[in-house]
Design an enzyme around this catalytic site. Sequence first.
Site, PDB file in Angstrom:
ATOM      1  N   LYS A 110      14.367  11.534 -24.234  1.00 13.82           N
ATOM      2  CA  LYS A 110      15.495  11.221 -23.344  1.00 13.82           C
ATOM      3  C   LYS A 110      16.717  11.930 -23.895  1.00 13.82           C
ATOM      4  CE  LYS A 110      16.459   8.743 -19.669  1.00 13.82           C
ATOM      5  NZ  LYS A 110      15.623   8.366 -18.516  1.00 13.82           N
ATOM      6  N   ASP A 168      18.382  11.725 -14.405  1.00 20.78           N
ATOM      7  CA  ASP A 168      18.526  10.266 -14.562  1.00 20.78           C
ATOM      8  C   ASP A 168      19.906   9.951 -13.974  1.00 20.78           C
ATOM      9  OD1 ASP A 168      17.298   7.752 -15.945  1.00 20.78           O
ATOM     10  OD2 ASP A 168      19.337   7.741 -16.704  1.00 20.78           O
TER      11      ASP A 168
HETATM   12  P1  NDP Z   1      21.975   7.629  -9.813  1.00 21.09           P
HETATM   13  O1  NDP Z   1      23.027   8.211 -10.669  1.00 21.09           O
HETATM   14  O2  NDP Z   1      21.452   8.393  -8.665  1.00 21.09           O
HETATM   15  O3  NDP Z   1      22.465   6.192  -9.250  1.00 21.09           O
HETATM   16  C1  NDP Z   1      22.845   5.187 -10.112  1.00 21.09           C
HETATM   17  C2  NDP Z   1      23.358   4.019  -9.295  1.00 21.09           C
HETATM   18  O4  NDP Z   1      23.559   2.902 -10.159  1.00 21.09           O
HETATM   19  C3  NDP Z   1      24.694   4.297  -8.634  1.00 21.09           C
HETATM   20  O5  NDP Z   1      24.797   3.529  -7.464  1.00 21.09           O
HETATM   21  C4  NDP Z   1      25.680   3.802  -9.707  1.00 21.09           C
HETATM   22  O6  NDP Z   1      26.950   3.410  -9.183  1.00 21.09           O
HETATM   23  C5  NDP Z   1      24.964   2.590 -10.250  1.00 21.09           C
HETATM   24  N1  NDP Z   1      25.344   2.393 -11.645  1.00 21.09           N
HETATM   25  C6  NDP Z   1      25.223   3.284 -12.665  1.00 21.09           C
HETATM   26  N2  NDP Z   1      25.708   2.764 -13.805  1.00 21.09           N
HETATM   27  C7  NDP Z   1      26.155   1.531 -13.479  1.00 21.09           C
HETATM   28  C8  NDP Z   1      26.766   0.489 -14.228  1.00 21.09           C
HETATM   29  N3  NDP Z   1      27.019   0.636 -15.537  1.00 21.09           N
HETATM   30  N4  NDP Z   1      27.068  -0.653 -13.569  1.00 21.09           N
HETATM   31  C9  NDP Z   1      26.821  -0.811 -12.246  1.00 21.09           C
HETATM   32  N5  NDP Z   1      26.253   0.153 -11.477  1.00 21.09           N
HETATM   33  C10 NDP Z   1      25.914   1.288 -12.106  1.00 21.09           C
HETATM   34  O7  NDP Z   1      20.795   7.215 -10.822  1.00 21.09           O
HETATM   35  P2  NDP Z   1      19.278   6.916 -10.513  1.00 21.09           P
HETATM   36  O8  NDP Z   1      19.151   6.256  -9.199  1.00 21.09           O
HETATM   37  O9  NDP Z   1      18.488   8.127 -10.815  1.00 21.09           O
HETATM   38  O10 NDP Z   1      18.919   5.862 -11.678  1.00 21.09           O
HETATM   39  C11 NDP Z   1      19.070   4.446 -11.512  1.00 21.09           C
HETATM   40  C12 NDP Z   1      18.236   3.706 -12.560  1.00 21.09           C
HETATM   41  O11 NDP Z   1      16.855   4.091 -12.402  1.00 21.09           O
HETATM   42  C13 NDP Z   1      18.584   4.026 -14.016  1.00 21.09           C
HETATM   43  O12 NDP Z   1      18.354   2.866 -14.800  1.00 21.09           O
HETATM   44  C14 NDP Z   1      17.566   5.083 -14.396  1.00 21.09           C
HETATM   45  O13 NDP Z   1      17.343   5.147 -15.785  1.00 21.09           O
HETATM   46  C15 NDP Z   1      16.349   4.547 -13.654  1.00 21.09           C
HETATM   47  N6  NDP Z   1      15.294   5.534 -13.416  1.00 21.09           N
HETATM   48  C16 NDP Z   1      15.544   6.680 -12.711  1.00 21.09           C
HETATM   49  C17 NDP Z   1      14.537   7.581 -12.473  1.00 21.09           C
HETATM   50  C18 NDP Z   1      14.725   8.777 -11.616  1.00 21.09           C
HETATM   51  O14 NDP Z   1      13.725   9.417 -11.276  1.00 21.09           O
HETATM   52  N7  NDP Z   1      15.937   9.099 -11.193  1.00 21.09           N
HETATM   53  C19 NDP Z   1      13.190   7.385 -13.063  1.00 21.09           C
HETATM   54  C20 NDP Z   1      13.008   6.112 -13.704  1.00 21.09           C
HETATM   55  C21 NDP Z   1      14.048   5.248 -13.891  1.00 21.09           C
HETATM   56  P3  NDP Z   1      28.226   4.373  -9.442  1.00 21.09           P
HETATM   57  O15 NDP Z   1      28.027   5.518  -8.519  1.00 21.09           O
HETATM   58  O16 NDP Z   1      29.392   3.518  -9.118  1.00 21.09           O
HETATM   59  O17 NDP Z   1      28.157   4.762 -10.900  1.00 21.09           O
END
Ligand code: NDP
Length: 450
Positions: A131, A171
């Site tokens: 990571k 991510d």
């Molecule tokens: P994105 O950046 O596309 O979206 C993240 C979302 O979560 C946004 O809506 C963001 O809001 C919100 N968010 C991020 N940080 C915070 C926080 N500290 N508090 C509240 N809301 C938060 O990321 P992904 O959708 O790719 O990832 C989301 C989760 O899924 C993560 O935990 C990631 O590790 C996990 N994941 C992702 C994978 C992938 O293929 N993308 C694979 C496996 C797991 P805002 O825009 O306001 O920051």
Amino acid sequence: MANNAYEALVKEFMAKIIAKNPAETEFHQAVEEVVESLVPYIEENPKYKAAKILERICEPERVILFRIPWLDDKGEVQVNKGFRIEMNSAIGPYKGGLRFHPTVNLGILKFLAFEQVFKNSLTTLPMGGGKGGSDFDPKGKSDNEVMHFCQSFMSELFRHVGPNTDVPAGDIGVGGREIGFLFGQYKRLRNEFTGVLTGKGREWGGSLIRPEATGYGATYFAEEMLKTRGESIKGKVVAISGSGNVAQFATEKVTEFGGKVVTLSDSSGYIYDPNGIDKEKLEYVMHLKNIKRGRIKEYAEKYGVEYHEGLRPWGVKCDIAMPCATQNEINGDEAKTLVDNGCYVISEGANMPSTPDAVNIFLEARILYGPGKAANAGGVAVSGLEMSQNSLRLSWTREEVDSKLHQIMKDIHATCEKFGRDGDFIDYVQGANIGGFVKVADAMMAQGVV
Ligand code: NDP
């Protein structure tokens, strides 16, 4: 051995982890959850104990820390921190995403890299765990600034990664735009076109279904869990957090399966749409978040629904909850509210979104609780399929990739059931931890003390 003897062993082990890795609280949390499952298993299989597999698996093979200087649009110098954790390569090249978010630090990336080792093993594909990322905040930056940052990031990272060494992906904060800039810089520095990153654009080596994979996979996993009770997603009310990549495609697949998604959120608050976020409304969310890069509040203004500033959606009545935002986004109180309101399926799209208190509440309530390392493995699984297509120099159709993804999620469910079934209850935490561990541990044993 009695339960309190196992507890004493976990405590003793964790004391050493905390002393060796001070202040890395998320890493401690992730290790403790895994070690609680593994200690009884290792006591029954002492060969792992003699080879100190647990001690070795908790220590990254390599940690790379670096400076990322870049020029913003005003011509001012900015400096960020860069990280890559190469956690374990026993079963394949290091594989895991890059996170760009101001909260990123060593402890968070080590927790993510650690979980990735077990998750990647569960997919059945030959991928080790890693990571990386930066404390860079893409929010409010121009495309030009994001490109300069990505180019500087890759100017150091390129010497540590490669298609047979370490293959990063996206991510939080790293989507198609960022992967494009990173890939362009890698290609320029190395003068080679290889599958060094996954999540690439379709025209330049990406796989169909990769953007959809994590959200689709978490939905397939929820469906498999429901099947054990003779039920399905059809007709269920679903609360989803986040509104990024994972949340968007979970919403799409849940809706396709006949479920009704009533919430989405971002770090500022959540929206509640009791009529459900249908195809047309989801298209609006995708445009809002991926192109306009706006806030979820605008959804409430457009469709005239409730918006709750500064809150998370777990107070809403639902059958299924899919946390798809970030770590520790469901605490003990919120878990209790969910269960009290009748929620009986949790499929984690995010990594470690439930605190230890929340996990205990779900397990005690004996609901269908699918932890992230199993439920969200679909993303890295299709990344693995992207690597295969790159090596073959072929691309598979949407249907081919989706059906492979679906099968992998079914296989992960079967592994969790194999190692986690206890009478009529499946402990998916136990199942995922032991199921992910065995293959990596056996490979480490076969490769000697390395
Ligand atoms: P994105 O950046 O596309 O979206 C993240 C979302 O979560 C946004 O809506 C963001 O809001 C919100 N968010 C991020 N940080 C915070 C926080 N500290 N508090 C509240 N809301 C938060 O990321 P992904 O959708 O790719 O990832 C989301 C989760 O899924 C993560 O935990 C990631 O590790 C996990 N994941 C992702 C994978 C992938 O293929 N993308 C694979 C496996 C797991 P805002 O825009 O306001 O920051």
